[in-house]
Each structure stands twice: as C-alpha cells, then as structure tokens.
Scaffold this active site. Structure first.
Site, PDB file in Angstrom:
ATOM      1  N   LYS A  34     120.592  76.935 136.731  1.00 54.98           N
ATOM      2  CA  LYS A  34     119.994  75.808 136.013  1.00 54.98           C
ATOM      3  C   LYS A  34     118.493  75.734 136.289  1.00 54.98           C
ATOM      4  CE  LYS A  34     121.315  72.642 139.736  1.00 54.98           C
ATOM      5  NZ  LYS A  34     122.018  71.398 140.073  1.00 54.98           N
ATOM      6  N   TYR A 254      87.511  65.382 143.573  1.00 56.61           N
ATOM      7  CA  TYR A 254      87.679  64.072 142.967  1.00 56.61           C
ATOM      8  C   TYR A 254      87.842  63.000 144.033  1.00 56.61           C
ATOM      9  CZ  TYR A 254      88.339  66.188 138.355  1.00 56.61           C
ATOM     10  OH  TYR A 254      88.155  66.874 137.179  1.00 56.61           O
TER      11      TYR A 254
END
Length: 359
Positions: A34, A254
C-alpha cells in the site's frame, strides 16, 4: 545535474524478504504494498517480490495498477471494498476482500455475481479500527459460509495495535482472544504485521503480512533495521548546489530561526518539503557529505536545506552528493529528529523525486 533521487536497492529487497521467511518459516507471505509500496514504487517493487505468495494493498486503484503492471499473484484489499458496484471488479480481477462490517457482508449476500469471491473475515481483537466485534464472529462466519457469493474458504484475520512494544501485554491478549474465537475452525489465519513477525512468533499463523520490514526499516520501538538483519532499500540523495560563507551572528533562512555563533560555511542542498523531506526536522538533523555527518540549520524550505559544514568545510563542493537517509544514515534516526515515524517519511516522497532501481 541529478538532484533529489531515491535509489532503490532491489538486492536489499530480496534480502529482506528472505529475512521474513527466516522469522516465520512456516507461514505464507502477504507482502504489503500500500501507499506506493511505502514510497518505493508499487509495480516495480511487486515485480521483484517473486518469493511472496500474495500482495496486499489498501485501495482498489492500487490493486488495479498491479494487474495493469502484469502482476498475477493474489491481491488482498486490506480495507475491503467501499461500494457494492465494486464487487464485479473484484471478481473480474481476482481480488480478495476483507470483510469487516455489516454493510460489506450485506452487499456480498445481495450481489448478483457469476462466481464467488475470496473473503477474509477481520475480527477486532483490540485495535478498535476495522473489524467485527468478537461477539459477532459466529454469525458473520455462518453467513459468509452460507452465501454462494463467497468461496467456502473464509480466511480469518486480525491486526495488532501494540506489537512494536515487547513490554506491552496487549499483543498476547489479542493473540489469545483470536485463538479462542477461531478454535476448531479449519481456515487460514493471518495476524502478524512486521512487528508481529519479529517479536511475537506465537502470532505468525498461516499467513504473515510484512510491510515496513520489507523495506529494511525496523517496526520496533527504538530500533533500526540493522538490529534485525534488515537492509534499507531506499537511499535518498541529492546534491550540494551552493557553498556560502556566513559571518558570526548572521541569521539564516525563513524567520531567521538559526543564528551562527561564529564564522562558518553553509552548504545549500537541493532537497525540501517539496520532495517529501520533513519540514519540522530539528536543527542538527544529520545528513552525510563525503562520508562525514553535518547538521541541518534553519528552516527546511520547499526546495532547499542549509547545512552547517563548519569553518573548515573546504572539502565540500558544489555537486557533491548528499545522503538524506539510507544504509549509511538510518531513516529511523531522521524520523526521530523530526518527531515522526519512518513510515511517514518513506510514504511522503513526492513525484518530483527521481527513482533509480538498482541491483
């Protein structure tokens, strides 16, 4: 220049499958694929798991992709189907389904099918996510046996909630409950995920469901795959795209989250949360350049990360390979630095990362 790249080692994959067989020599193997084979490439990984007896996925589109890729092994839908109209698709593609609630059972009973489908009846023994309640087992089992739309082979399944913690008695309790419920019923049993395979041999049953361990990562608390003789399948790398001098007390990135205490050099690498690298990786999270560990500084950006290579970092140059995780730098360690789990890091790799499959 080749930038963000996930190198997938198919030899390591085969090794890990052999380790599953070593842990559970008497069980068949349902390889869990999956979420794009935990970020490793759904079809390509399946094509190189010849020793698996079946595949397991979460959604029907994943199963259809495997069939489109030429895979013919049995495929089990771990969440089952979500709509009665899906049942003819399951039958046409030889998909097997989990049955975990009344809606699914009623849909199977009332469907008009040309042939029966294979069902896995899932019992909730303590996970409290999917699965019928223990007191529902006899009725559900009898109804599945009675409907012509289900094959007479009704496989029985449960899922462990705490198997990664060997000090927790919950797994023993789940095994005991399951064994009591299915006692005397001659059908195949499937209990163990990767952690169950490694730590709870009494729960191996007829089938095991390895997921994370196939990819060389430990499912256990505070462990690495190496401790279980597993080999990492993914090596996530990129390149240095700039080397910059930073003066003392300059703020980087940032928000100016990190400030240099002294003059230093930064290597800027082409990797960020746009590639799936965790944005919340802490300062000091390691990477490797030229065989040496260095730490992340400042905020992880969408496309770039700054690495403090020190004032003597003259050996680091533009174009140098940067290892974000892999055999040399366990993904388990990076996950701990980002306050998450290896599953999330592997599954979060984005489409702009190049994949290279190697033997």
């Amino acid at each position: 220049m080749r930038l963000a790249t996930a190198e997938i080692n198919l030899t390591a994959l085969a090794h890990n499958l052999a380790q599953v067989k070593r842990f559970a020599p008497n069980s068949k193997i349902m390889a869990v694929l999956k979420a794009n084979a935990y970020g490793h490439g759904l079809v390509k990984i399946a094509q190189h798991l010849n020793g698996a007896d079946a595949f397991a996925v979460a959604r029907i589109d994943e199963a259809l992709a495997l069939r489109a890729g030429g895979l013919t092994k049995p495929i089990v839908l771990l969440e089952g189907f979500f709509n009665k109209a899906d049942l003819p698709i399951l039958l046409a593609n030889n998909f097997q389904t989990i049955v975990h609630d009344e809606n699914q059972l009623s849909a199977i009973e009332s469907a008009k099918l040309d042939a029966p489908i294979t069902c896995w009846l899932k019992i909730n023994t303590g996970m409290h996510r999917l699965g019928i309640a223990p007191e529902q087992f006899d009725a559900f089992y009898s109804r599945l046996k009675a409907t012509p739309n289900a094959k007479s082979t009704i496989n029985l399944m449960t899922h462990f909630s705490c198997a990664d913690d060997t000090n927790n008695t919950k797994t023993s309790q789940q095994i005991s409950m399951f064994d009591t419920l299915v006692s005397g019923i001659n059908q195949a049993h499937c209990l163990s995920n990767s952690a169950g395979i490694i730590a709870w041999p009494t729960g191996h049953g007829d089938w095991v469901r390895p997921g994370l361990m196939l990819y060389g990562v430990s499912p256990m608390e505070n462990c690495t795959g190496e401790q279980h003789q597993l080999k990492p399948v993914m090596r996530l790398t990129t390149k240095v795209i700039a080397v910059r001098d930073v003066a003392a007390h300059e703020r980087v990135g940032y928000g100016g989250r990190w400030q240099s205490d002294e003059p230093t050099k930064l290597a800027v690498v082409a990797m960020g949360y746009g590639d799936g690298y965790p944005r919340h990786a802490k300062e000091g999270t390691p990477v490797m350049i030229a065989g040496q560990r260095y730490g992340i500084v400042g905020s992880v950006s969408m496309d770039m990360i700054s690495i403090d290579i020190g004032s003597n970092g003259n050996n680091v140059k533009v174009g140098d390979e940067v290892i974000m995780w892999g055999p040399e730098l366990p993904v388990e360690e990076i996950a701990e630095c980002a306050d998450t789990i290896p599953y999330e890091l592997l599954c979060n790799i984005t489409p702009r990362v190049s994949y290279e499959y190697q033997r």
